[in-house]
Design an enzyme around this catalytic site. Structure first.
Site, PDB file in Angstrom:
ATOM      1  N   ASP A  15       0.840  -1.201   0.000  1.00 54.62           N
ATOM      2  CA  ASP A  15       0.000   0.000   0.000  1.00 54.62           C
ATOM      3  C   ASP A  15       0.881   1.258   0.000  1.00 54.62           C
ATOM      4  O   ASP A  15       1.649   1.479   0.934  1.00 54.62           O
ATOM      5  CB  ASP A  15      -0.871  -0.050   1.272  1.00 54.62           C
ATOM      6  CG  ASP A  15      -2.032   0.920   1.228  1.00 54.62           C
ATOM      7  OD1 ASP A  15      -2.077   1.755   0.314  1.00 54.62           O
ATOM      8  OD2 ASP A  15      -2.906   0.816   2.109  1.00 54.62           O
ATOM      9  N   CYS A  35      -5.795   4.416  -3.249  1.00 56.49           N
ATOM     10  CA  CYS A  35      -6.254   3.157  -2.638  1.00 56.49           C
ATOM     11  C   CYS A  35      -7.565   2.510  -3.121  1.00 56.49           C
ATOM     12  O   CYS A  35      -7.555   1.485  -3.795  1.00 56.49           O
ATOM     13  CB  CYS A  35      -6.362   3.338  -1.137  1.00 56.49           C
ATOM     14  SG  CYS A  35      -4.889   3.998  -0.352  1.00 56.49           S
ATOM     15  N   HIS A  90     -11.449  -1.727   2.502  1.00 50.15           N
ATOM     16  CA  HIS A  90     -11.633  -0.404   1.904  1.00 50.15           C
ATOM     17  C   HIS A  90     -12.667  -0.367   0.777  1.00 50.15           C
ATOM     18  O   HIS A  90     -12.585   0.478  -0.119  1.00 50.15           O
ATOM     19  CB  HIS A  90     -10.281   0.153   1.399  1.00 50.15           C
ATOM     20  CG  HIS A  90     -10.239   1.660   1.408  1.00 50.15           C
ATOM     21  ND1 HIS A  90      -9.198   2.389   0.896  1.00 50.15           N
ATOM     22  CD2 HIS A  90     -11.124   2.579   1.861  1.00 50.15           C
ATOM     23  CE1 HIS A  90      -9.434   3.674   1.024  1.00 50.15           C
ATOM     24  NE2 HIS A  90     -10.606   3.812   1.622  1.00 50.15           N
ATOM     25  N   HIS A 140       1.661   2.205   4.081  1.00 51.74           N
ATOM     26  CA  HIS A 140       0.742   3.353   4.158  1.00 51.74           C
ATOM     27  C   HIS A 140       0.825   3.947   5.571  1.00 51.74           C
ATOM     28  O   HIS A 140       1.054   3.218   6.526  1.00 51.74           O
ATOM     29  CB  HIS A 140      -0.674   2.818   3.867  1.00 51.74           C
ATOM     30  CG  HIS A 140      -1.747   3.851   3.740  1.00 51.74           C
ATOM     31  ND1 HIS A 140      -2.173   4.632   4.792  1.00 51.74           N
ATOM     32  CD2 HIS A 140      -2.526   4.208   2.684  1.00 51.74           C
ATOM     33  CE1 HIS A 140      -3.158   5.426   4.375  1.00 51.74           C
ATOM     34  NE2 HIS A 140      -3.383   5.188   3.095  1.00 51.74           N
ATOM     35  N   ASP A 199      -0.684  -0.974  -4.566  1.00 48.36           N
ATOM     36  CA  ASP A 199      -1.980  -0.449  -5.047  1.00 48.36           C
ATOM     37  C   ASP A 199      -1.852   0.912  -5.719  1.00 48.36           C
ATOM     38  O   ASP A 199      -2.753   1.353  -6.412  1.00 48.36           O
ATOM     39  CB  ASP A 199      -3.022  -0.396  -3.915  1.00 48.36           C
ATOM     40  CG  ASP A 199      -2.729   0.699  -2.896  1.00 48.36           C
ATOM     41  OD1 ASP A 199      -1.549   1.091  -2.754  1.00 48.36           O
ATOM     42  OD2 ASP A 199      -3.671   1.153  -2.230  1.00 48.36           O
ATOM     43  N   LYS A 225       1.901   8.806  -5.576  1.00 52.99           N
ATOM     44  CA  LYS A 225       0.471   8.594  -5.296  1.00 52.99           C
ATOM     45  C   LYS A 225      -0.374   9.790  -5.738  1.00 52.99           C
ATOM     46  O   LYS A 225      -0.032  10.936  -5.452  1.00 52.99           O
ATOM     47  CB  LYS A 225       0.294   8.372  -3.798  1.00 52.99           C
ATOM     48  CG  LYS A 225      -1.133   8.142  -3.353  1.00 52.99           C
ATOM     49  CD  LYS A 225      -1.199   7.854  -1.858  1.00 52.99           C
ATOM     50  CE  LYS A 225      -2.627   7.514  -1.435  1.00 52.99           C
ATOM     51  NZ  LYS A 225      -2.708   7.125  -0.015  1.00 52.99           N
TER      52      LYS A 225
HETATM   53 CA   LIG Z   1      -2.728   3.039  -1.392  1.00 54.62          CA
END
Ligand SMILES: [Ca+2]
Length: 494
Positions: A36, A76, A134, A234, A292, A318
């Site tokens: 993550d 995510c 999630h 994360h 991810d 990200k």
């Molecule tokens: Ca993520």
């Protein structure tokens, strides 16, 4: 004679059931390991000089190192919804992170979509998810109701790594600051769950998830599919002091902890691999490893101290439509089925995980069409070229991208306008050729528009603003009821 016939029938029945069992055992197991917010350059095999990941590096070395592996979204929730359905999440409008509330009947992976776990369960697989979900917290969105026999982890978009931080109280203070309960990680400090009950959580989270995964793969008697969805690395940046010490040579404090989190994840993957080997399942288990999305806080140029992840050669991280957002480390490992030690440079998508596992496992192909490709024929040389001629991205509100083997056309920042890159000669997006290539631009725009015809508009709000509105609704309602109650005449009895 009768006894002979009886014995012979028994023997034949035994032979038949053994053959069936053998046939069933031939089906490979699947282990999908998702990191993550991992920066592309933060693994040994992708070039990290300061973070040690021997277990992941060994998987890359003995498997297929996919050099053009992508997720379908740069953050995510939407990225996970694409991976888990094997369909572009824009098809069902899930282009944002949803809220995490047990009482919200509408925020979750739409029930009209099917997970690849459900498709495999229909083919006799035992299915599990360990880690981060999630994709909705109300009962009907719970993993146990979306094709997973087993769940250990948390439903929210993030979670504390230390049991001592767990509380059921919200809002709460974290490091002296009040953490509002409408944060996107609502539930990030709640107890872990096993299926639909509160579960034990007694050690560093990444280790707890890894040990549970090792147990799951050891004990499963039928072919299994395990989706091991780590939240590491994360935020919140939390790691055991001893592991942080291993990285004392890293000057940036945040990166030191982040490095320790990746180290812990790599050790955890080692535990699961050992369990596979000890139970004789390693060779016939197809292992996927990817992140991810790209590294968090990897491109905050004006706040250098806050930068802690490394996107390697790629731009941004990200959230970005540039390569650092969705070009991720991607490994496929399967000793019994694919030639080891190869690099593959065709365009590969997280969508291909569902397509590959469903094809190999004989999973259900009913319902909405899968949009990925079975990768195995490409790795084994039965098919040539790239599995995807184009890959597409769409986020809210209005960022977009399309990549072909030759080019990438994207909008990352409305004020900067669209950008176009020659991916054959400039894979790191350093030279925008938009003004020189109007023909290419038109060609890519037409492809994207054609793809977008089958997409649904996003019907949700991002988690934070949505939860603020939800809380305001209840507060307004409460105030109205208080007002009404104040006006009511007092009841008098005779
Ligand atoms: Ca993520």
């Amino acid at each position: 004679m009768t006894s002979y016939l009886f014995r012979k029938t028994l023997f034949l029945l035994f032979l038949f059931s053994s053959l069936l069992q053998l046939k069933a055992q031939e089906k490979p197991n699947f282990l999908v390991i998702l990191a993550d917010d991992l920066g592309y350059g933060d693994l040994g095999y992708t070039g990290s000089k300061d973070i040690k990941t021997p277990n992941i590096d060994t998987l890359a070395k003995n498997g297929v190192e996919v050099t053009n592996g992508y997720v379908t979204h740069p953050y995510c929730g939407p990225s996970r919804s694409g991976l888990i359905t094997g369909r572009y999440q824009a098809r069902f409008g899930m282009n944002i992170n949803l809220t995490n509330s047990f009482y919200d009947m509408h925020s979750g992976l739409p029930l009209t979509e099917q997970t690849f776990a459900k498709r495999l369960k229909g083919a006799g697989y035992t299915t599990g998810i360990i880690g981060k979900w999630h994709l909705g917290a109300a009962y009907h969105f719970h993993p146990n109701n979306r094709g997973f026999d087993y769940f250990y982890g948390f439903l929210s978009g993030g979670h504390t790594y230390f049991p001592k931080n767990v509380t059921t109280l919200t809002p709460l203070k974290v490091k002296g600051k009040e953490r509002p309960h409408y944060s996107a990680n609502e539930g990030g400090y709640w107890p872990l769950m096993r299926n639909d009950n509160a579960a034990e959580f007694n050690e560093y989270l990444t280790t707890a998830l890894s040990k549970d995964a090792a147990k799951f793969v050891s004990e499963s008697e039928k072919p299994f599919m395990l989706y091991l969805a780590y939240n590491a690395p994360h935020g919140p940046l939390e790691a055991p002091a001893n592991t942080i010490k291993k990285y004392s040579h890293i000057e940036n404090k945040r990166r030191r902890t982040y490095a320790a989190m990746i180290d812990e994840m790599d050790q955890g993957i080692g535990l699961v691999i050992d369990a596979l080997k000890k139970s004789g399942k390693f060779d016939n288990t197809v292992i996927f490893f990817l992140s991810d999305n790209g590294g968090a806080a990897s491109h905050l140029s004006k706040r250098v101290k806050r930068v802690y992840s490394d996107s390697g050669p790629f731009r941004d991280g990200k959230g970005s439509m540039r390569e650092g957002g969705s070009h991720v480390p991607f490994i496929v490992h399967w000793p019994a089925g694919i030639k080891k030690a190869q690099k593959f440079d065709g365009l590969v998508s997280a969508l291909d995980i569902a397509a590959t596992t469903v094809a190999l496992g004989g999973g259900l192909t009913n319902g909405k069409p899968l949009e990925g490709k079975n990768l195995i024929p490409y790795f084994n040389g039965e098919k040539n070229g790239t599995p995807h001629k184009e890959l597409y991205w769409k986020t809210e509100p209005g960022k977009w991208a399309i990549r072909t083997p030759e080019a990438k056309y994207l909008l990352n920042n409305k004020s900067l306008g669209p950008e176009l890159y020659d991916m054959e000669n400039d894979p790191y997006e350093s030279n925008d050729i938009l003004k020189k290539s109007s023909k290419k631009r038109k060609e890519l725009a037409a492809l994207w528009n054609d793809w977008n015809k089958d997409n649904q508009p996003c019907i949700w709000l991002q988690a934070d603003p949505y939860q603020k509105q939800r809380l305001k609704f209840y507060e307004d309602l409460h105030n109205k009821l208080v007002e009404k109650a104040a006006k009511k005449p007092k009841m008098v009895i005779q």
